[in-house]
Write an enzyme that holds these catalytic residues in place. Structure first.
Site, short mmCIF file in Angstrom:
data_model
loop_
_atom_site.label_atom_id
_atom_site.label_comp_id
_atom_site.label_asym_id
_atom_site.label_seq_id
_atom_site.Cartn_x
_atom_site.Cartn_y
_atom_site.Cartn_z
N ASP A 27 0.82 -1.22 0.00
CA ASP A 27 0.00 0.00 0.00
C ASP A 27 0.85 1.27 0.00
O ASP A 27 0.47 2.29 0.57
CB ASP A 27 -0.97 0.02 1.20
CG ASP A 27 -1.75 -1.27 1.31
OD1 ASP A 27 -2.25 -1.72 0.27
OD2 ASP A 27 -1.83 -1.83 2.41
N LYS A 30 2.20 2.20 -5.21
CA LYS A 30 2.93 1.75 -6.41
C LYS A 30 2.11 1.95 -7.67
O LYS A 30 2.64 2.26 -8.72
CB LYS A 30 3.30 0.26 -6.28
CG LYS A 30 4.24 -0.03 -5.14
CD LYS A 30 4.55 -1.51 -5.04
CE LYS A 30 3.42 -2.35 -4.51
NZ LYS A 30 3.02 -2.14 -3.11
N GLY A 54 -4.25 -4.40 -4.20
CA GLY A 54 -5.26 -3.44 -4.64
C GLY A 54 -4.55 -2.16 -5.03
O GLY A 54 -3.91 -1.53 -4.19
N HIS A 55 -4.58 -1.84 -6.30
CA HIS A 55 -3.92 -0.60 -6.75
C HIS A 55 -4.99 0.45 -7.01
O HIS A 55 -5.87 0.22 -7.83
CB HIS A 55 -3.14 -0.83 -8.04
CG HIS A 55 -2.07 -1.88 -7.89
ND1 HIS A 55 -1.10 -1.80 -6.93
CD2 HIS A 55 -1.84 -3.00 -8.58
CE1 HIS A 55 -0.31 -2.85 -7.04
NE2 HIS A 55 -0.74 -3.60 -8.03
N THR A 56 -4.89 1.56 -6.32
CA THR A 56 -5.86 2.63 -6.52
C THR A 56 -5.23 3.70 -7.42
O THR A 56 -4.13 4.18 -7.14
CB THR A 56 -6.24 3.27 -5.16
OG1 THR A 56 -6.63 2.22 -4.30
CG2 THR A 56 -7.38 4.27 -5.32
N GLN A 239 2.15 -6.01 -2.97
CA GLN A 239 2.52 -6.04 -1.54
C GLN A 239 3.85 -5.30 -1.35
O GLN A 239 4.16 -4.42 -2.13
CB GLN A 239 2.61 -7.48 -1.00
CG GLN A 239 1.26 -8.20 -0.93
CD GLN A 239 0.83 -8.83 -2.23
OE1 GLN A 239 1.61 -9.48 -2.90
NE2 GLN A 239 -0.41 -8.64 -2.62
N THR A 316 -9.88 -5.18 1.12
CA THR A 316 -10.82 -5.67 2.13
C THR A 316 -11.55 -4.54 2.86
O THR A 316 -12.47 -4.80 3.62
CB THR A 316 -10.06 -6.50 3.18
OG1 THR A 316 -9.05 -5.65 3.74
CG2 THR A 316 -9.42 -7.73 2.59
N GLY A 430 0.04 14.19 -3.91
CA GLY A 430 -1.42 14.06 -3.95
C GLY A 430 -1.79 12.86 -4.79
O GLY A 430 -0.95 12.31 -5.50
P1 IMP Z 1 -2.61 -12.84 2.09
O1 IMP Z 1 -1.66 -12.28 1.09
O2 IMP Z 1 -4.06 -12.60 1.75
O3 IMP Z 1 -2.32 -14.27 2.44
O4 IMP Z 1 -2.40 -12.02 3.47
C1 IMP Z 1 -1.19 -12.12 4.25
C2 IMP Z 1 -0.81 -10.78 4.85
O5 IMP Z 1 -0.43 -9.88 3.81
C3 IMP Z 1 -1.95 -10.07 5.59
O6 IMP Z 1 -1.40 -9.34 6.67
C4 IMP Z 1 -2.50 -9.11 4.56
O7 IMP Z 1 -3.14 -8.00 5.16
C5 IMP Z 1 -1.22 -8.70 3.86
N1 IMP Z 1 -1.42 -8.24 2.48
C6 IMP Z 1 -1.64 -9.00 1.39
N2 IMP Z 1 -1.75 -8.24 0.29
C7 IMP Z 1 -1.57 -6.98 0.68
C8 IMP Z 1 -1.51 -5.73 -0.02
O8 IMP Z 1 -1.64 -5.64 -1.24
N3 IMP Z 1 -1.29 -4.64 0.75
C9 IMP Z 1 -1.10 -4.70 2.10
N4 IMP Z 1 -1.13 -5.84 2.78
C10 IMP Z 1 -1.35 -6.97 2.08
#
Ligand code: IMP
Length: 445
Positions: A27, A30, A54-56, A239, A316, A430
């Site tokens: 987050d 990127k 999730g890319h915004t 990630q 989420t 921004g």
């Molecule tokens: P998983 O990738 O769904 O198995 O989640 C494992 C951990 O990685 C959890 O703490 C998630 O919140 C975190 N996580 C997975 N994808 C993202 C992302 O794109 N951004 C931030 N945290 C992530």
């Protein structure tokens, strides 16, 4: 500055292969970075993760969120590739394609390429992810519940279903039957949850295969051709460094290698082909889910950062934990990824704070340490040693050059650059594409 969206008639850079990776817990922003430079990029490639990302992007005032499609998808001149290292939930991918097509952005098979070897997230992966988390109770990882971990598990145990398996029904039928025997046993008898229906799943996933078949390609070969044709390629990490399965805060990590080194395996190119590795650093820290976070703010300031930065998960919707920038971590990210430079994002979120803190070391067992300790228990005991800097009140969102920034903002950036030891290439002030200060173009000249 040579980013085409910011200069009129800028000449095209010579070929470059650039990696963009997150330096924190994901987050970092990127998506905006990839989108910003994508005018001069011929291909954007994802190499790991899945729809846990999730890319915004905010383009012309409109917010777009993608989970699987590479951020370059809004640029019609660009080829978007999903490498073999990505785990694909086909229903999510089809939904993203159809959503964009409804908005008039055509996703033709020459614009989107999916590796035949990417693993497929199946319904039992999602069921197992959620059942396991529920069983762990307070010790849960806090996964996104998208089935990422169980899908990578099956890849490693050689029980996975890959994209090309969806294309042949009899083949899919045999594989699925064998796998479901074991998965349903686990679901029903260990987790006491509902089994996955065989016939329904077979038909549904075969239909997904049919729908996606025109996009399926050999990404490694395509990339090789692009490189030989001197095209500009950008690898988009999902990630962040500290969610890496080997080098992150295990077990509070995702199930793939998020580091730049995984580009080679997750897309099928050799390490020598990557020209530059760029790390994205959010001006403060955030984390979703469980796990240690030394600079976390448990007070009003943490809540302020969450609201000012809109720090709610784009996958989420969960509120993100917020805290001060941690240079100890960024330095480790620099080492692990071999960063050539960094991009600072969300700097505007810090506007209005009287003073800013940056963690420059940790105190643990009465000692000061300068690297993230390798074991989780020690990391959980670390308290940050802060350097305090003065804040600024001026609105920086309309500023486009470094020299126009308030003196205290410049000091914050210079301090980061000095402490990390690599140059800052871009500063984002921004969410919009134009709210950006470009200090150095990282494409080869
Ligand atoms: P998983 O990738 O769904 O198995 O989640 C494992 C951990 O990685 C959890 O703490 C998630 O919140 C975190 N996580 C997975 N994808 C993202 C992302 O794109 N951004 C931030 N945290 C992530």
């Amino acid at each position: 500055m040579r980013v085409k969206s910011q200069i009129k008639g800028g000449e095209r850079a010579k070929m470059s292969v650039v990696a963009i990776v997150g330096t924190q817990w994901g987050d970092e922003g990127k998506g905006k970075v990839v989108d910003l430079v994508s005018d001069r990029v011929d291909a954007v490639v994802r190499f790991q993760g899945g729809n846990n990302a999730g890319h915004t992007l905010v383009v012309n005032g409109k917010k777009h969120i993608f989970h699987l499609l590479p951020s370059g998808i809004l640029h019609e001149n660009m080829t978007c590739m999903i490498g073999n290292g990505v785990v694909i939930d086909p229903a999510v991918l089809i939904k993203e394609i159809e959503r964009l097509e409804k908005e008039g952005i055509k996703i033709t098979p020459d614009r989107l390429k999916i590796s035949q070897h990417a693993h497929v997230i199946m319904p039992y992966h999602k069921a197992l992810d959620n059942a396991r988390e529920a069983k762990k109770g307070s010790k849960k990882i806090g996964t996104t519940g998208r089935g990422i971990g169980p899908c990578y598990e099956d890849k490693a145990s050689r029980n996975g279903i890959r994209i090309h398996d969806l294309l042949k029904k009899e083949h899919l039928e045999t594989k699925l039957k064998n796998i479901l025997d074991e998965k349903n046993f686990m679901l029903q008898h260990y987790f006491k949850s509902e089994p996955i229906q065989f016939e329904q799943t077979l038909e549904e996933y075969f239909q997904y295969g049919k729908r996606l078949s025109d996009y399926v390609d050999n990404i490694s070969l395509l990339l090789d051709e692009f490189i030989k044709q001197d095209k500009n390629i950008m690898f988009e990490g999902a990630q962040g460094t500290f969610l890496d399965i080997d080098h992150g805060t295990y077990p509070y990590v995702t199930s793939s290698n998020t580091l730049a080194g995984n580009i080679c395996c997750g897309a099928g190119i050799g390490p020598g082909k990557i020209d530059k590795v760029v790390g994205v650093v959010k001006a403060y820290s955030t984390r979703v889910g469980g796990g240690p976070f030394p600079t976390e703010l448990h007070d009003e300031l943490g809540l302020h950062l969450r609201e000012a930065g809109g720090e709610y998960g784009s996958t989420t919707g969960r509120p993100r934990r917020c805290g001060w920038l941690d240079i100890v971590m960024i330095k480790k990210a620099c080492r692990l990824n071999g960063l050539d430079g960094i991009i600072i994002t969300k700097l505007d979120v810090l506007t209005g704070l009287k003073e800013l803190k940056i963690s420059i070391a940790y105190r643990v067992n009465g000692q000061e340490i300068y690297d993230v300790p390798p074991d989780l228990e020690a990391f959980e005991q670390c308290t940050p040693v802060y350097k305090t800097l003065p804040g600024w009140n001026e609105d920086i969102r309309n500023i486009r050059t470094f020299s126009e920034l308030p003196e205290n903002t410049k000091l914050y950036l210079k301090t980061i650059e000095e402490l990390v030891g690599v140059p800052i290439y871009i500063v984002s002030v921004g969410p919009a594409r134009e709210e950006t200060i470009i200090l150095e173009n990282f494409f080869k000249q």
